[in-house]
Design a protein around this motif. Structure first.
Motif, PDB file in Angstrom:
ATOM      1  N   SER A   1      46.969  -4.965 -40.335  1.00  0.00           N
ATOM      2  CA  SER A   1      46.765  -6.445 -39.829  1.00  0.00           C
ATOM      3  C   SER A   1      48.500  -6.384 -38.625  1.00  0.00           C
ATOM      4  O   SER A   1      48.760  -6.315 -39.414  1.00  0.00           O
ATOM      5  CB  SER A   1      46.119  -7.794 -40.850  1.00  0.00           C
ATOM      6  N   GLY A   2      47.985  -7.229 -37.635  1.00  0.00           N
ATOM      7  CA  GLY A   2      50.033  -7.779 -37.231  1.00  0.00           C
ATOM      8  C   GLY A   2      50.050  -9.133 -37.331  1.00  0.00           C
ATOM      9  O   GLY A   2      51.780  -9.369 -37.630  1.00  0.00           O
ATOM     10  N   TYR A   3      49.317  -9.748 -38.354  1.00  0.00           N
ATOM     11  CA  TYR A   3      49.595 -10.773 -39.819  1.00  0.00           C
ATOM     12  C   TYR A   3      49.841 -10.070 -40.415  1.00  0.00           C
ATOM     13  O   TYR A   3      49.667  -9.716 -41.834  1.00  0.00           O
ATOM     14  CB  TYR A   3      48.340 -11.898 -40.161  1.00  0.00           C
ATOM     15  N   TYR A   4      51.505 -10.818 -41.516  1.00  0.00           N
ATOM     16  CA  TYR A   4      51.495 -10.878 -43.284  1.00  0.00           C
ATOM     17  C   TYR A   4      50.501 -11.242 -43.331  1.00  0.00           C
ATOM     18  O   TYR A   4      49.670 -12.930 -43.178  1.00  0.00           O
ATOM     19  CB  TYR A   4      53.139 -10.937 -43.409  1.00  0.00           C
ATOM     20  N   LYS A   5      50.031 -10.931 -45.094  1.00  0.00           N
ATOM     21  CA  LYS A   5      49.101 -11.794 -45.812  1.00  0.00           C
ATOM     22  C   LYS A   5      48.956 -12.837 -45.828  1.00  0.00           C
ATOM     23  O   LYS A   5      48.937 -13.795 -46.168  1.00  0.00           O
ATOM     24  CB  LYS A   5      49.199 -10.670 -47.251  1.00  0.00           C
ATOM     25  N   GLU A   6      50.944 -13.524 -46.118  1.00  0.00           N
ATOM     26  CA  GLU A   6      50.899 -14.778 -46.312  1.00  0.00           C
ATOM     27  C   GLU A   6      50.429 -15.590 -45.226  1.00  0.00           C
ATOM     28  O   GLU A   6      50.156 -17.032 -45.127  1.00  0.00           O
ATOM     29  CB  GLU A   6      52.104 -14.993 -46.916  1.00  0.00           C
ATOM     30  N   GLN A   7      50.552 -14.629 -44.033  1.00  0.00           N
ATOM     31  CA  GLN A   7      50.649 -15.995 -42.807  1.00  0.00           C
ATOM     32  C   GLN A   7      49.049 -16.363 -43.020  1.00  0.00           C
ATOM     33  O   GLN A   7      48.242 -17.005 -42.554  1.00  0.00           O
ATOM     34  CB  GLN A   7      50.790 -15.262 -41.769  1.00  0.00           C
ATOM     35  N   LEU A   8      48.038 -15.164 -43.339  1.00  0.00           N
ATOM     36  CA  LEU A   8      46.929 -15.415 -43.055  1.00  0.00           C
ATOM     37  C   LEU A   8      46.306 -16.329 -44.373  1.00  0.00           C
ATOM     38  O   LEU A   8      44.829 -16.512 -44.268  1.00  0.00           O
ATOM     39  CB  LEU A   8      45.903 -13.227 -44.153  1.00  0.00           C
ATOM     40  N   GLU A   9      46.514 -16.097 -45.323  1.00  0.00           N
ATOM     41  CA  GLU A   9      46.271 -16.991 -46.165  1.00  0.00           C
ATOM     42  C   GLU A   9      46.693 -18.558 -46.260  1.00  0.00           C
ATOM     43  O   GLU A   9      45.642 -19.769 -46.051  1.00  0.00           O
ATOM     44  CB  GLU A   9      47.393 -16.797 -47.760  1.00  0.00           C
ATOM     45  N   LYS A  10      47.755 -18.781 -45.137  1.00  0.00           N
ATOM     46  CA  LYS A  10      47.990 -20.205 -44.478  1.00  0.00           C
ATOM     47  C   LYS A  10      47.061 -20.446 -43.126  1.00  0.00           C
ATOM     48  O   LYS A  10      46.423 -21.899 -43.485  1.00  0.00           O
ATOM     49  CB  LYS A  10      49.603 -19.792 -44.364  1.00  0.00           C
ATOM     50  N   MET A  11      46.921 -19.833 -42.668  1.00  0.00           N
ATOM     51  CA  MET A  11      46.190 -19.687 -41.204  1.00  0.00           C
ATOM     52  C   MET A  11      44.458 -19.860 -41.862  1.00  0.00           C
ATOM     53  O   MET A  11      43.754 -20.813 -40.833  1.00  0.00           O
ATOM     54  CB  MET A  11      46.096 -19.093 -40.512  1.00  0.00           C
ATOM     55  N   ASN A  12      43.952 -19.211 -43.001  1.00  0.00           N
ATOM     56  CA  ASN A  12      42.956 -19.520 -43.369  1.00  0.00           C
ATOM     57  C   ASN A  12      41.658 -19.200 -42.404  1.00  0.00           C
ATOM     58  O   ASN A  12      40.503 -19.817 -41.785  1.00  0.00           O
ATOM     59  CB  ASN A  12      42.831 -20.584 -44.810  1.00  0.00           C
ATOM     60  N   LYS A  13      41.292 -17.999 -41.060  1.00  0.00           N
ATOM     61  CA  LYS A  13      40.698 -17.742 -40.783  1.00  0.00           C
ATOM     62  C   LYS A  13      39.590 -18.096 -41.290  1.00  0.00           C
ATOM     63  O   LYS A  13      39.286 -16.785 -42.520  1.00  0.00           O
ATOM     64  CB  LYS A  13      41.129 -16.754 -39.628  1.00  0.00           C
ATOM     65  N   PRO A  14      38.593 -17.670 -40.640  1.00  0.00           N
ATOM     66  CA  PRO A  14      36.774 -17.975 -41.176  1.00  0.00           C
ATOM     67  C   PRO A  14      37.169 -16.332 -41.353  1.00  0.00           C
ATOM     68  O   PRO A  14      36.570 -15.713 -40.809  1.00  0.00           O
ATOM     69  CB  PRO A  14      36.049 -17.929 -40.062  1.00  0.00           C
ATOM     70  N   GLY A  15      36.253 -16.200 -42.844  1.00  0.00           N
ATOM     71  CA  GLY A  15      36.234 -14.576 -43.417  1.00  0.00           C
ATOM     72  C   GLY A  15      37.230 -13.715 -43.410  1.00  0.00           C
ATOM     73  O   GLY A  15      37.351 -12.702 -44.052  1.00  0.00           O
ATOM     74  N   TRP A  16      38.424 -14.452 -43.056  1.00  0.00           N
ATOM     75  CA  TRP A  16      40.046 -12.926 -43.405  1.00  0.00           C
ATOM     76  C   TRP A  16      39.518 -12.741 -44.934  1.00  0.00           C
ATOM     77  O   TRP A  16      40.478 -11.257 -45.396  1.00  0.00           O
ATOM     78  CB  TRP A  16      40.902 -13.916 -43.427  1.00  0.00           C
ATOM     79  N   LYS A  17      38.947 -13.794 -45.699  1.00  0.00           N
ATOM     80  CA  LYS A  17      39.600 -13.434 -46.901  1.00  0.00           C
ATOM     81  C   LYS A  17      38.287 -11.762 -47.999  1.00  0.00           C
ATOM     82  O   LYS A  17      38.254 -10.875 -48.644  1.00  0.00           O
ATOM     83  CB  LYS A  17      39.197 -14.589 -48.423  1.00  0.00           C
ATOM     84  N   ASP A  18      36.892 -12.164 -47.187  1.00  0.00           N
ATOM     85  CA  ASP A  18      36.142 -11.105 -47.600  1.00  0.00           C
ATOM     86  C   ASP A  18      36.566 -10.254 -46.308  1.00  0.00           C
ATOM     87  O   ASP A  18      36.206  -9.198 -47.920  1.00  0.00           O
ATOM     88  CB  ASP A  18      35.066 -11.674 -46.742  1.00  0.00           C
ATOM     89  N   LEU A  19      36.834  -9.659 -45.555  1.00  0.00           N
ATOM     90  CA  LEU A  19      37.360  -8.644 -45.013  1.00  0.00           C
ATOM     91  C   LEU A  19      38.486  -7.713 -45.699  1.00  0.00           C
ATOM     92  O   LEU A  19      38.425  -7.111 -46.576  1.00  0.00           O
ATOM     93  CB  LEU A  19      37.787  -8.718 -43.878  1.00  0.00           C
ATOM     94  N   TYR A  20      39.405  -8.962 -46.181  1.00  0.00           N
ATOM     95  CA  TYR A  20      40.918  -8.624 -47.260  1.00  0.00           C
ATOM     96  C   TYR A  20      39.930  -7.803 -48.603  1.00  0.00           C
ATOM     97  O   TYR A  20      40.120  -7.095 -49.027  1.00  0.00           O
ATOM     98  CB  TYR A  20      41.502  -9.441 -48.015  1.00  0.00           C
ATOM     99  N   ASP A  21      39.290  -8.615 -49.185  1.00  0.00           N
ATOM    100  CA  ASP A  21      38.143  -7.785 -50.068  1.00  0.00           C
ATOM    101  C   ASP A  21      37.343  -7.087 -49.946  1.00  0.00           C
ATOM    102  O   ASP A  21      37.169  -6.039 -51.340  1.00  0.00           O
ATOM    103  CB  ASP A  21      37.321  -9.267 -50.849  1.00  0.00           C
TER     104      ASP A  21
END
Ligand code: SF4
Length: 200
Positions: free
Chosen positions: A102-122
């Protein structure tokens, strides 16, 4: 569910550990200066393809190319996280490893909370985050372009690599296709791409 696909590589040894299939998605809003693949930025280019069709290609790679896992890169995988999470989940269930860039940092992903991001991370074993920064060129670790980019070993699967990252090689793969066109992938600076493929 569908993916906006830039390219599918049935076998690569340049985009992560071992032999992998690579799902290279189309569309990236981050626009890092010096990005080596700016042709993947436009979300309207590439090919619209179903998750099932990509899964079929992955299974073919598993059966014919003996891959150990899949890699998601882009473009920006987390712009299409829901569809990639579904593919990653099937891969994990099938014993394949999952590596996600990802070109986003994990902290940005958490903040943006885009649909499905945590599922992909997991469903990811090895996660690499952070944008490319051309004034911080990486000269030692594989698969990443700049020193700010971080490796996260989210499962045990590739944990053993962590201590030995600097000894793993970067690779550049160049394919001459039957129709005479040339395709390449791997981690080299954008100037090298320009030198390799500039028009004579
Ligand atoms: S995140 Fe990756 S694809 Fe997107 S602009 Fe940066 S280097 Fe290019």
């Amino acid at each position: 569910m569908e993916v906006q696909l830039h390219r599918f590589l049935p076998l690569t040894t340049a985009e992560g550990p071992g032999r992998r299939a690579c799902v290279w998605v189309q569309g990236c809003p981050i626009h890092c200066k010096g990005c080596g693949v700016p042709w993947t930025w436009n979300p309207n280019k590439g090919t619209r393809i179903s998750v099932d069709a990509i899964w079929e290609m992955i299974m073919k790679s598993k059966n014919e190319k003996n891959i150990e896992g899949i890699t998601f890169l882009g473009g920006e995988p987390f712009e299409q996280a829901e569809a990639l999470a579904e593919i990653g989940s099937r891969a994990q269930a099938d014993g394949l490893s999952v590596m996600t860039f990802s070109g986003y940092y994990k902290e940005q992903l958490e903040k943006m909370n885009k649909p499905g991001w945590k599922d992909l991370y997991d469903v990811t074993d090895l996660f690499i985050d952070g944008p490319f920064e051309r004034d911080k060129l990486e000269k030692h670790r594989p698969w990443v372009g700049s020193t700010n980019q971080r490796f996260h070993f989210l499962t045990d699967r590739y944990q053993a690599l962590e201590a030995d990252l600097v000894n793993l090689p970067d690779r550049l793969e160049i394919y001459l296709k039957k129709d005479g066109t040339v395709e390449a992938n791997g981690m080299v600076p954008s100037e090298v791409w320009d030198r390799l493929f500039k028009k004579i």
